[in-house]
Motif scaffolding. Structure first.
Motif, PDB file in Angstrom:
ATOM      1  N   PRO A  41     -58.399  -7.906  12.369  1.00 60.44           N
ATOM      2  CA  PRO A  41     -58.876  -7.796  13.756  1.00 60.44           C
ATOM      3  C   PRO A  41     -59.470  -9.111  14.246  1.00 60.44           C
ATOM      4  O   PRO A  41     -60.293  -9.730  13.568  1.00 60.44           O
ATOM      5  CB  PRO A  41     -59.951  -6.706  13.657  1.00 60.44           C
ATOM      6  N   GLY A  42     -59.018  -9.531  15.408  1.00 62.59           N
ATOM      7  CA  GLY A  42     -59.549 -10.741  16.005  1.00 62.59           C
ATOM      8  C   GLY A  42     -59.047 -12.037  15.400  1.00 62.59           C
ATOM      9  O   GLY A  42     -59.510 -13.115  15.777  1.00 62.59           O
ATOM     10  N   LYS A  43     -58.101 -11.929  14.468  1.00 63.59           N
ATOM     11  CA  LYS A  43     -57.576 -13.133  13.806  1.00 63.59           C
ATOM     12  C   LYS A  43     -56.065 -13.236  14.010  1.00 63.59           C
ATOM     13  O   LYS A  43     -55.394 -12.261  14.323  1.00 63.59           O
ATOM     14  CB  LYS A  43     -57.912 -13.114  12.314  1.00 63.59           C
ATOM     15  N   GLU A  44     -55.555 -14.421  13.783  1.00 64.35           N
ATOM     16  CA  GLU A  44     -54.119 -14.628  13.884  1.00 64.35           C
ATOM     17  C   GLU A  44     -53.412 -14.054  12.647  1.00 64.35           C
ATOM     18  O   GLU A  44     -53.999 -13.940  11.571  1.00 64.35           O
ATOM     19  CB  GLU A  44     -53.808 -16.116  14.010  1.00 64.35           C
ATOM     20  N   ARG A  45     -52.155 -13.725  12.841  1.00 62.90           N
ATOM     21  CA  ARG A  45     -51.357 -13.259  11.721  1.00 62.90           C
ATOM     22  C   ARG A  45     -51.190 -14.385  10.713  1.00 62.90           C
ATOM     23  O   ARG A  45     -51.005 -15.546  11.089  1.00 62.90           O
ATOM     24  CB  ARG A  45     -49.997 -12.796  12.207  1.00 62.90           C
ATOM     25  N   GLU A  46     -51.266 -14.063   9.433  1.00 67.24           N
ATOM     26  CA  GLU A  46     -51.148 -15.089   8.410  1.00 67.24           C
ATOM     27  C   GLU A  46     -50.170 -14.667   7.320  1.00 67.24           C
ATOM     28  O   GLU A  46     -49.986 -13.493   7.028  1.00 67.24           O
ATOM     29  CB  GLU A  46     -52.514 -15.398   7.772  1.00 67.24           C
ATOM     30  N   PHE A  47     -49.568 -15.664   6.737  1.00 69.73           N
ATOM     31  CA  PHE A  47     -48.637 -15.470   5.622  1.00 69.73           C
ATOM     32  C   PHE A  47     -49.402 -15.026   4.385  1.00 69.73           C
ATOM     33  O   PHE A  47     -50.488 -15.537   4.095  1.00 69.73           O
ATOM     34  CB  PHE A  47     -47.914 -16.787   5.354  1.00 69.73           C
ATOM     35  N   VAL A  48     -48.816 -14.084   3.662  1.00 68.33           N
ATOM     36  CA  VAL A  48     -49.396 -13.622   2.410  1.00 68.33           C
ATOM     37  C   VAL A  48     -48.514 -14.020   1.221  1.00 68.33           C
ATOM     38  O   VAL A  48     -48.974 -14.662   0.284  1.00 68.33           O
ATOM     39  CB  VAL A  48     -49.594 -12.095   2.423  1.00 68.33           C
ATOM     40  N   SER A  49     -47.243 -13.626   1.290  1.00 72.79           N
ATOM     41  CA  SER A  49     -46.370 -13.861   0.147  1.00 72.79           C
ATOM     42  C   SER A  49     -44.919 -13.704   0.575  1.00 72.79           C
ATOM     43  O   SER A  49     -44.631 -13.011   1.554  1.00 72.79           O
ATOM     44  CB  SER A  49     -46.690 -12.856  -0.965  1.00 72.79           C
ATOM     45  N   ALA A  50     -44.018 -14.349  -0.155  1.00 70.38           N
ATOM     46  CA  ALA A  50     -42.596 -14.240   0.124  1.00 70.38           C
ATOM     47  C   ALA A  50     -41.802 -14.287  -1.171  1.00 70.38           C
ATOM     48  O   ALA A  50     -42.279 -14.791  -2.197  1.00 70.38           O
ATOM     49  CB  ALA A  50     -42.135 -15.359   1.064  1.00 70.38           C
ATOM     50  N   ILE A  51     -40.568 -13.786  -1.085  1.00 66.42           N
ATOM     51  CA  ILE A  51     -39.686 -13.764  -2.244  1.00 66.42           C
ATOM     52  C   ILE A  51     -38.273 -14.014  -1.758  1.00 66.42           C
ATOM     53  O   ILE A  51     -37.871 -13.505  -0.712  1.00 66.42           O
ATOM     54  CB  ILE A  51     -39.813 -12.419  -2.988  1.00 66.42           C
ATOM     55  N   ASP A  52     -37.518 -14.821  -2.491  1.00 61.84           N
ATOM     56  CA  ASP A  52     -36.163 -15.102  -2.044  1.00 61.84           C
ATOM     57  C   ASP A  52     -35.248 -13.923  -2.361  1.00 61.84           C
ATOM     58  O   ASP A  52     -35.667 -12.927  -2.946  1.00 61.84           O
ATOM     59  CB  ASP A  52     -35.652 -16.418  -2.629  1.00 61.84           C
ATOM     60  N   TRP A  53     -33.965 -14.052  -1.973  1.00 60.04           N
ATOM     61  CA  TRP A  53     -33.056 -12.914  -2.058  1.00 60.04           C
ATOM     62  C   TRP A  53     -32.882 -12.411  -3.482  1.00 60.04           C
ATOM     63  O   TRP A  53     -32.700 -11.215  -3.703  1.00 60.04           O
ATOM     64  CB  TRP A  53     -31.697 -13.301  -1.483  1.00 60.04           C
ATOM     65  N   SER A  54     -32.968 -13.296  -4.439  1.00 58.27           N
ATOM     66  CA  SER A  54     -32.711 -12.906  -5.824  1.00 58.27           C
ATOM     67  C   SER A  54     -33.970 -12.443  -6.549  1.00 58.27           C
ATOM     68  O   SER A  54     -33.887 -11.830  -7.612  1.00 58.27           O
ATOM     69  CB  SER A  54     -32.123 -14.088  -6.600  1.00 58.27           C
ATOM     70  N   GLY A  55     -35.114 -12.765  -5.974  1.00 57.19           N
ATOM     71  CA  GLY A  55     -36.356 -12.485  -6.681  1.00 57.19           C
ATOM     72  C   GLY A  55     -36.754 -13.585  -7.636  1.00 57.19           C
ATOM     73  O   GLY A  55     -37.786 -13.496  -8.303  1.00 57.19           O
ATOM     74  N   GLY A  56     -35.962 -14.638  -7.669  1.00 54.91           N
ATOM     75  CA  GLY A  56     -36.233 -15.707  -8.613  1.00 54.91           C
ATOM     76  C   GLY A  56     -37.323 -16.664  -8.179  1.00 54.91           C
ATOM     77  O   GLY A  56     -37.874 -17.385  -9.022  1.00 54.91           O
ATOM     78  N   ASN A  57     -37.593 -16.692  -6.896  1.00 55.84           N
ATOM     79  CA  ASN A  57     -38.622 -17.590  -6.375  1.00 55.84           C
ATOM     80  C   ASN A  57     -39.608 -16.795  -5.538  1.00 55.84           C
ATOM     81  O   ASN A  57     -39.210 -16.025  -4.663  1.00 55.84           O
ATOM     82  CB  ASN A  57     -37.995 -18.684  -5.520  1.00 55.84           C
ATOM     83  N   THR A  58     -40.886 -16.998  -5.807  1.00 54.71           N
ATOM     84  CA  THR A  58     -41.936 -16.320  -5.071  1.00 54.71           C
ATOM     85  C   THR A  58     -42.945 -17.335  -4.554  1.00 54.71           C
ATOM     86  O   THR A  58     -43.109 -18.423  -5.138  1.00 54.71           O
ATOM     87  CB  THR A  58     -42.657 -15.287  -5.945  1.00 54.71           C
ATOM     88  N   TYR A  59     -43.611 -16.967  -3.485  1.00 54.83           N
ATOM     89  CA  TYR A  59     -44.542 -17.877  -2.820  1.00 54.83           C
ATOM     90  C   TYR A  59     -45.776 -17.078  -2.406  1.00 54.83           C
ATOM     91  O   TYR A  59     -45.661 -15.918  -2.019  1.00 54.83           O
ATOM     92  CB  TYR A  59     -43.878 -18.489  -1.587  1.00 54.83           C
ATOM     93  N   TYR A  60     -46.933 -17.738  -2.475  1.00 57.03           N
ATOM     94  CA  TYR A  60     -48.178 -17.059  -2.162  1.00 57.03           C
ATOM     95  C   TYR A  60     -49.098 -17.960  -1.355  1.00 57.03           C
ATOM     96  O   TYR A  60     -49.142 -19.172  -1.551  1.00 57.03           O
ATOM     97  CB  TYR A  60     -48.908 -16.660  -3.452  1.00 57.03           C
ATOM     98  N   ALA A  61     -49.864 -17.320  -0.487  1.00 57.15           N
ATOM     99  CA  ALA A  61     -50.962 -18.024   0.161  1.00 57.15           C
ATOM    100  C   ALA A  61     -52.041 -18.297  -0.885  1.00 57.15           C
ATOM    101  O   ALA A  61     -52.218 -17.515  -1.826  1.00 57.15           O
ATOM    102  CB  ALA A  61     -51.534 -17.177   1.292  1.00 57.15           C
ATOM    103  N   ASP A  62     -52.750 -19.377  -0.699  1.00 60.62           N
ATOM    104  CA  ASP A  62     -53.798 -19.726  -1.670  1.00 60.62           C
ATOM    105  C   ASP A  62     -54.835 -18.619  -1.797  1.00 60.62           C
ATOM    106  O   ASP A  62     -55.389 -18.398  -2.874  1.00 60.62           O
ATOM    107  CB  ASP A  62     -54.476 -21.028  -1.257  1.00 60.62           C
ATOM    108  N   SER A  63     -55.082 -17.914  -0.702  1.00 64.20           N
ATOM    109  CA  SER A  63     -56.133 -16.898  -0.691  1.00 64.20           C
ATOM    110  C   SER A  63     -55.804 -15.689  -1.557  1.00 64.20           C
ATOM    111  O   SER A  63     -56.713 -14.922  -1.915  1.00 64.20           O
ATOM    112  CB  SER A  63     -56.396 -16.441   0.740  1.00 64.20           C
ATOM    113  N   VAL A  64     -54.535 -15.506  -1.904  1.00 63.17           N
ATOM    114  CA  VAL A  64     -54.151 -14.334  -2.693  1.00 63.17           C
ATOM    115  C   VAL A  64     -53.536 -14.714  -4.043  1.00 63.17           C
ATOM    116  O   VAL A  64     -53.265 -13.828  -4.863  1.00 63.17           O
ATOM    117  CB  VAL A  64     -53.162 -13.436  -1.926  1.00 63.17           C
ATOM    118  N   LYS A  65     -53.337 -15.981  -4.266  1.00 65.13           N
ATOM    119  CA  LYS A  65     -52.705 -16.427  -5.501  1.00 65.13           C
ATOM    120  C   LYS A  65     -53.521 -15.970  -6.704  1.00 65.13           C
ATOM    121  O   LYS A  65     -54.743 -16.117  -6.732  1.00 65.13           O
ATOM    122  CB  LYS A  65     -52.571 -17.950  -5.485  1.00 65.13           C
ATOM    123  N   GLY A  66     -52.830 -15.393  -7.676  1.00 62.38           N
ATOM    124  CA  GLY A  66     -53.513 -14.890  -8.862  1.00 62.38           C
ATOM    125  C   GLY A  66     -53.987 -13.461  -8.747  1.00 62.38           C
ATOM    126  O   GLY A  66     -54.340 -12.837  -9.755  1.00 62.38           O
TER     127      GLY A  66
END
Length: 124
Positions: A41-66
């Motif tokens: 609420p009251g904040k901009e939308r932010e990226f959390v995590s992504a995964i490529d089509w194969s599942g072989g590559n994943t990406y995370y925002a620093d705030s949720v990494k780990g």
């Protein structure tokens, strides 16, 4: 055309875990990179995590990494977001998004298909 439906949100206490699911319709799910975004609420939308089509590559925002883990099961047209050690600042509406033949980037505008969102509330 793919449509997305998220589920798994809810009200939990700090330190708890939740697993979000995003089920896609259509036959071409495996051709999409998938991502999770969130908006508090009251904040901009932010990226959390992504995964490529194969599942072989994943990406995370620093705030949720780990703490968060993204995964997908193409045979079930489903992408998951396992969220552990939840914090009150993780409270937001979480959106699933799909990017056809994408690589799994962090820009909301790259994802042409978006779900309706699921609410996650973490109490202290």
């Amino acid at each position: 055309q793919v449509t997305l439906v998220e589920s798994g949100g809810g009200l939990v206490q700090a330190g708890d875990s939740l697993r979000l699911s995003c089920v896609a319709s259509g036959r071409t799910f495996s051709r999409y990179a998938m991502a999770w975004f969130r908006q508090a609420p009251g904040k901009e939308r932010e990226f959390v995590s992504a995964i490529d089509w194969s599942g072989g590559n994943t990406y995370y925002a620093d705030s949720v990494k780990g703490r968060f883990t993204i995964s997908r099961v193409n045979a079930q047209n489903t992408v998951y977001l396992q969220m552990n050690s939840l914090k009150p600042e993780d409270t937001a509406v979480y959106y699933c998004a799909a990017d056809y033949q994408g690589g799994g980037g962090s820009n909301w505008m790259w994802y042409e298909i978006r779900g309706q969102g699921t609410q996650v509330t973490v109490s202290s």
